[in-house]
Design a protein around this motif. Sequence first.
Motif, PDB file in Angstrom:
ATOM      1  N   VAL A  46       5.339   7.702   1.548  1.00 18.95           N
ATOM      2  CA  VAL A  46       6.049   8.589   0.516  1.00 18.95           C
ATOM      3  C   VAL A  46       5.903  10.201   0.721  1.00 18.95           C
ATOM      4  O   VAL A  46       4.620  10.478   0.496  1.00 18.95           O
ATOM      5  CB  VAL A  46       5.595   8.832  -0.890  1.00 18.95           C
ATOM      6  N   GLN A  47       7.095  10.489   0.972  1.00 18.30           N
ATOM      7  CA  GLN A  47       7.218  12.152   1.242  1.00 18.30           C
ATOM      8  C   GLN A  47       7.750  13.068  -0.249  1.00 18.30           C
ATOM      9  O   GLN A  47       8.599  12.567  -0.256  1.00 18.30           O
ATOM     10  CB  GLN A  47       7.678  12.750   2.195  1.00 18.30           C
ATOM     11  N   LEU A  78       9.735   4.248   4.521  1.00 15.96           N
ATOM     12  CA  LEU A  78       9.092   5.715   4.661  1.00 15.96           C
ATOM     13  C   LEU A  78      10.340   5.806   3.177  1.00 15.96           C
ATOM     14  O   LEU A  78      11.741   5.859   3.189  1.00 15.96           O
ATOM     15  CB  LEU A  78       9.987   6.378   5.890  1.00 15.96           C
ATOM     16  N   ILE A  79       9.806   6.669   1.982  1.00 18.81           N
ATOM     17  CA  ILE A  79      10.149   7.101   1.119  1.00 18.81           C
ATOM     18  C   ILE A  79      10.483   8.433   0.124  1.00 18.81           C
ATOM     19  O   ILE A  79       9.153   9.489   0.968  1.00 18.81           O
ATOM     20  CB  ILE A  79      10.039   6.357  -0.523  1.00 18.81           C
ATOM     21  N   GLN A  80      11.128   8.888   0.184  1.00 22.56           N
ATOM     22  CA  GLN A  80      12.043  10.343  -0.302  1.00 22.56           C
ATOM     23  C   GLN A  80      11.431  10.610  -1.099  1.00 22.56           C
ATOM     24  O   GLN A  80      12.401  10.114  -1.984  1.00 22.56           O
ATOM     25  CB  GLN A  80      12.501  11.291   0.812  1.00 22.56           C
ATOM     26  N   LYS A  81      10.808  11.396  -2.391  1.00 25.95           N
ATOM     27  CA  LYS A  81      10.679  11.472  -4.045  1.00 25.95           C
ATOM     28  C   LYS A  81      10.673  13.042  -3.715  1.00 25.95           C
ATOM     29  O   LYS A  81      10.790  14.391  -2.875  1.00 25.95           O
ATOM     30  CB  LYS A  81       9.522  10.996  -4.546  1.00 25.95           C
ATOM     31  N   LYS A  82      11.920  13.525  -5.328  1.00 24.34           N
ATOM     32  CA  LYS A  82      12.263  15.305  -5.721  1.00 24.34           C
ATOM     33  C   LYS A  82      11.475  14.765  -6.608  1.00 24.34           C
ATOM     34  O   LYS A  82      10.942  16.007  -7.598  1.00 24.34           O
ATOM     35  CB  LYS A  82      13.156  15.078  -5.860  1.00 24.34           C
ATOM     36  N   LYS A  83      10.425  13.804  -7.189  1.00 27.91           N
ATOM     37  CA  LYS A  83      10.259  13.368  -8.714  1.00 27.91           C
ATOM     38  C   LYS A  83       8.858  13.271  -8.862  1.00 27.91           C
ATOM     39  O   LYS A  83       8.093  12.802  -7.367  1.00 27.91           O
ATOM     40  CB  LYS A  83      10.451  12.713  -9.467  1.00 27.91           C
ATOM     41  N   GLY A  84       7.500  13.328  -9.348  1.00 25.30           N
ATOM     42  CA  GLY A  84       6.103  12.349  -9.489  1.00 25.30           C
ATOM     43  C   GLY A  84       5.910  11.743  -8.894  1.00 25.30           C
ATOM     44  O   GLY A  84       5.405  10.932  -8.389  1.00 25.30           O
ATOM     45  N   LEU A  91       0.632  -1.416   0.159  1.00 24.59           N
ATOM     46  CA  LEU A  91       0.097   0.025  -0.232  1.00 24.59           C
ATOM     47  C   LEU A  91       0.840   1.122  -0.005  1.00 24.59           C
ATOM     48  O   LEU A  91       1.680   1.365   0.553  1.00 24.59           O
ATOM     49  CB  LEU A  91      -0.480  -0.053   1.214  1.00 24.59           C
ATOM     50  N   LEU A  92       0.950   2.109  -0.822  1.00 23.98           N
ATOM     51  CA  LEU A  92       1.343   3.489  -1.201  1.00 23.98           C
ATOM     52  C   LEU A  92       0.664   4.747  -0.733  1.00 23.98           C
ATOM     53  O   LEU A  92      -0.824   4.642  -1.268  1.00 23.98           O
ATOM     54  CB  LEU A  92       2.263   3.703  -2.597  1.00 23.98           C
ATOM     55  N   VAL A  93       1.010   5.221   0.449  1.00 29.49           N
ATOM     56  CA  VAL A  93       0.918   6.798   1.522  1.00 29.49           C
ATOM     57  C   VAL A  93       1.134   7.818   0.105  1.00 29.49           C
ATOM     58  O   VAL A  93       2.482   7.683   1.190  1.00 29.49           O
ATOM     59  CB  VAL A  93       0.368   6.489   2.365  1.00 29.49           C
ATOM     60  N   ILE A  94       1.289   8.003  -0.580  1.00 29.52           N
ATOM     61  CA  ILE A  94       1.693   9.195  -1.425  1.00 29.52           C
ATOM     62  C   ILE A  94       1.289  10.679  -1.149  1.00 29.52           C
ATOM     63  O   ILE A  94       0.440  11.065  -1.465  1.00 29.52           O
ATOM     64  CB  ILE A  94       1.544   9.580  -2.971  1.00 29.52           C
TER      65      ILE A  94
END
Length: 178
Positions: free
Chosen positions: A57-58, A86-92, A14-17
């Motif tokens: 995801v943050q 916990l994942i951090q992202k800089k793109k969509g 389950l991804l919570v974006i």
Amino acid sequence: MPQSTQFQPGKTALLVIDVQRALFTRPDPIYNSYKFIETINAIVDRSHLYGVKVVYVQHTNQSLLKEGTEGWQFHPDISPEETDLLIQKKKGNALLDTPLHSELQSRGIQNLLITGLVTEGCVQATCLGGMELGYRVILVEDGHSNFNKDPVDVILKSQMKLEQAGVEIISTKNIGFV
């Protein structure tokens, strides 16, 4: 009433974006925000109960979602557990230039249940990115939202686009685990 769709917990994530504080302070409010948060928490609780991997995801940028700021933090009613990823992202697309894809592969994940913000942005990009990588992608119909001036129209158009691309759209109440 539609039949429940069953997913194997060990093969499902389950991804919570991007359910982050600053997105709830925009001039146009998050559509149906109370119900949206309630739905996210309900499916997170059910996922934990059945052993489904939950991934938060943050998004990080240099303005509204600057890392470490209060606006970058998760919404106060969202509480990741120690066992969650916990994942951090800089793109969509949360699967692009992050460790998410390799983390999912190492766990044998085949199904992605996707929730979060915003429908026509990072949620859509991650759904399409998951399809490109060969995942079975399920957009949780009542588990995503946006802060658009015409939110329902934008949500419906995005869902139609995603469904045409092969993404399954399933309501929380019709998602089950076996």
